[in-house]
Scaffold this active site. Structure first.
Site, mmCIF file in Angstrom:
data_model
loop_
_atom_site.group_PDB
_atom_site.id
_atom_site.type_symbol
_atom_site.label_atom_id
_atom_site.label_comp_id
_atom_site.label_asym_id
_atom_site.label_seq_id
_atom_site.Cartn_x
_atom_site.Cartn_y
_atom_site.Cartn_z
ATOM 1 N N GLU A 266 24.220 54.286 24.710
ATOM 2 C CA GLU A 266 25.288 55.192 25.131
ATOM 3 C C GLU A 266 26.635 54.674 24.630
ATOM 4 O OE1 GLU A 266 24.871 56.335 29.318
ATOM 5 O OE2 GLU A 266 27.042 56.415 29.473
ATOM 6 N N ASP B 124 30.611 55.564 25.390
ATOM 7 C CA ASP B 124 31.383 56.337 26.371
ATOM 8 C C ASP B 124 32.883 56.337 26.213
ATOM 9 O OD1 ASP B 124 29.234 56.840 28.077
ATOM 10 O OD2 ASP B 124 29.471 54.923 29.092
ATOM 11 N N GLU C 134 35.630 57.801 28.994
ATOM 12 C CA GLU C 134 35.806 58.462 30.287
ATOM 13 C C GLU C 134 37.286 58.437 30.630
ATOM 14 O OE1 GLU C 134 31.787 58.052 32.995
ATOM 15 O OE2 GLU C 134 33.250 56.454 33.110
#
Ligand SMILES: *[C@@H]1O[C@H](CO)[C@@H](O)[C@H](O)[C@H]1NC(C)=O
Length: 287
Positions: A99, A101, A103
Site C-alpha cells: 500500500e 498512502d 491521507e
C-alpha cells in the site's frame, strides 16, 4: 542481485501481462463508486465525495497497476474539516498487501491540514511521515502524485517531492513490486484519532463535507490477468522514463530538503523512542 531482479521482472510480466497506458481520465471510464452512492457527484470531468453524519463515500480505479506515475488534482474539504480524513492511496489486496498512502487529516478553520504518508510492503507499514503544506489545500486544486517504479516510491505535491521511499531489498526490507494495486479514494469520519489525536470532534452542523477531484492522469503499467500473452512489456514502453528513474536529480533533492526542513512534522525514521531496538534499516539510506 541484478539478475534476480530481472528474473523477477520476467516472472511478473508473464503472470500479469502489462500494458503501458497513459490516460487522461474521465472519471466515468476509470473509476467505480464503491461507497456512499448518492454522496458521490460525478460529471466525468470532476468528482466530488461527500461525508455526512450517516456515511462517507469513496471510489476505486477499474484498473490495477503494477508501477505507475499517477497524478490527481484534489481540493480538500474547506472550513472546519476537523475529524475528517480524505484518503488517496494505492493498495493491493490480502493480508500481505502492499500500500502507498496519502491521507489528508482535516483541521479547524485556519489550522493546517496534516498530510500523512505511509508505505506498506507485504502487510507491514509503520513507515509514517507527516507534513503540513505550504499553501491552503482547500482553496484550489493541487496535484498529488505517486511515482512507483522498481527503484523507489516518490510522493510529490505540485511536482515538489516530499518523500522518497527507496527500494531497500538489499537491506532485507521488502519492496512493493509483485502485487498490482488499485487506486482508491475516500472521505470519512475519523474523529476518534485524526485531529490532534482525537481531541477535536467533527462538527456535524457543517455537513456535508465535500472533497473534489479533477484531472486524474495515470502513466502506468496496467495489469490484467486475461491479456497475459498479448501485451508488450511495460518496461519497453516508449515514453516511460519514470519507470527506470533511479533517484532525484539535484534540483529534486534540494526541494525535498526544503520540504523536510520546513514542513515535515513527523518522521518514523527519527523516532528513536518508537524503535528502541534501532531504526528500520531503510532509514539509513539517503534520498
Ligand atoms: C491542526 O492544527 C494544529 C495547530 O496548528 C496542529 O498542531 C496539527 O498538526 C494540525 N493537524 C491535525 C491533523 O491535527
Amino acid at each position: 542481485m541484478a539478475s534476480s531482479l530481472s528474473s523477477c521482472w520476467a516472472l511478473t510480466l508473464l503472470i500479469w501481462g502489462l500494458l503501458a497506458v497513459a490516460s487522461m481520465a474521465n472519471f466515468y471510464s476509470d473509476f467505480d463508486i464503491t461507497w456512499g452512492n448518492d454522496r458521490v457527484l460525478n460529471n466525468g470531468e470532476q468528482l466530488h465525495l461527500s461525508l455526512d453524519k450517516y456515511s462517507g463515500s469513496g471510489f476505486q480505479s477499474k484498473n490495477e497497476y503494477l508501477f505507475g506515475n499517477i497524478h490527481m488534482r484534489l481540493k480538500l474539504v474547506p472550513g472546519n474539516s476537523a475529524g475528517t480524513v480524505t484518503a488517496y492511496y494505492l493498495s493491493s489486496q490480502g493480508q500481505t498487501h502492499d500500500e502507498i498512502d496519502f491521507e489528508f487529516l482535516g483541521n479547524l478553520s485556519g489550522d493546517p491540514y496534516t498530510l500523512h504518508t505511509n508505505v506498506f510492503s507485504q502487510g507491514r507499514g509503520n513507515r509514517e511521515q507527516q507534513f503540513h503544506l505550504w499553501f491552503d489545500p482547500t482553496k484550489d486544486f493541487h496535484t498529488y502524485s505517486i511515482l512507483w517504479n522498481p527503484n523507489h516510491i516518490k510522493f510529490s505535491v505540485d511536482g515538489t517531492p516530499i518523500r522518497v521511499f527507496k527500494n531497500a531489498e538489499h537491506l532485507g526490507v521488502p519492496f512493493p513490486k509483485n502485487q498490482p494495486m488499485k487506486l482508491y479514494s475516500s472521505l470519512w469520519n475519523a474523529d476518534d484519532w485524526a485531529t490532534r489525536g482525537g481531541l477535536i470532534k467533527t462538527d456535524w452542523s457543517q455537513a456535508p463535507f465535500v472533497a473534489s477531484y479533477s484531472n486524474f492522469e495515470a502513466d502506468a503499467c496496467v495489469a490484467s490477468k486475461s491479456s497475459a500473452s498479448s501485451s508488450s512489456p511495460c518496461k519497453e514502453a516508449s515514453g516511460s522514463a519514470w519507470l527506470s528513474q533511479e533517484a532525484l536529480d539535484t534540483n529534486g533533492q534540494e526541494k525535498l530538503k526544503w520540504v523536510q526542513k520546513n514542513y515535515m512534522v513527523y518522521n518514523y525514521c527519527t523516532d528513536t523512542k518508537r524503535f528502541p531496538q534501532g531504526l528500520p534499516p531503510e532509514c539509513s539510506l539517503s534520498s
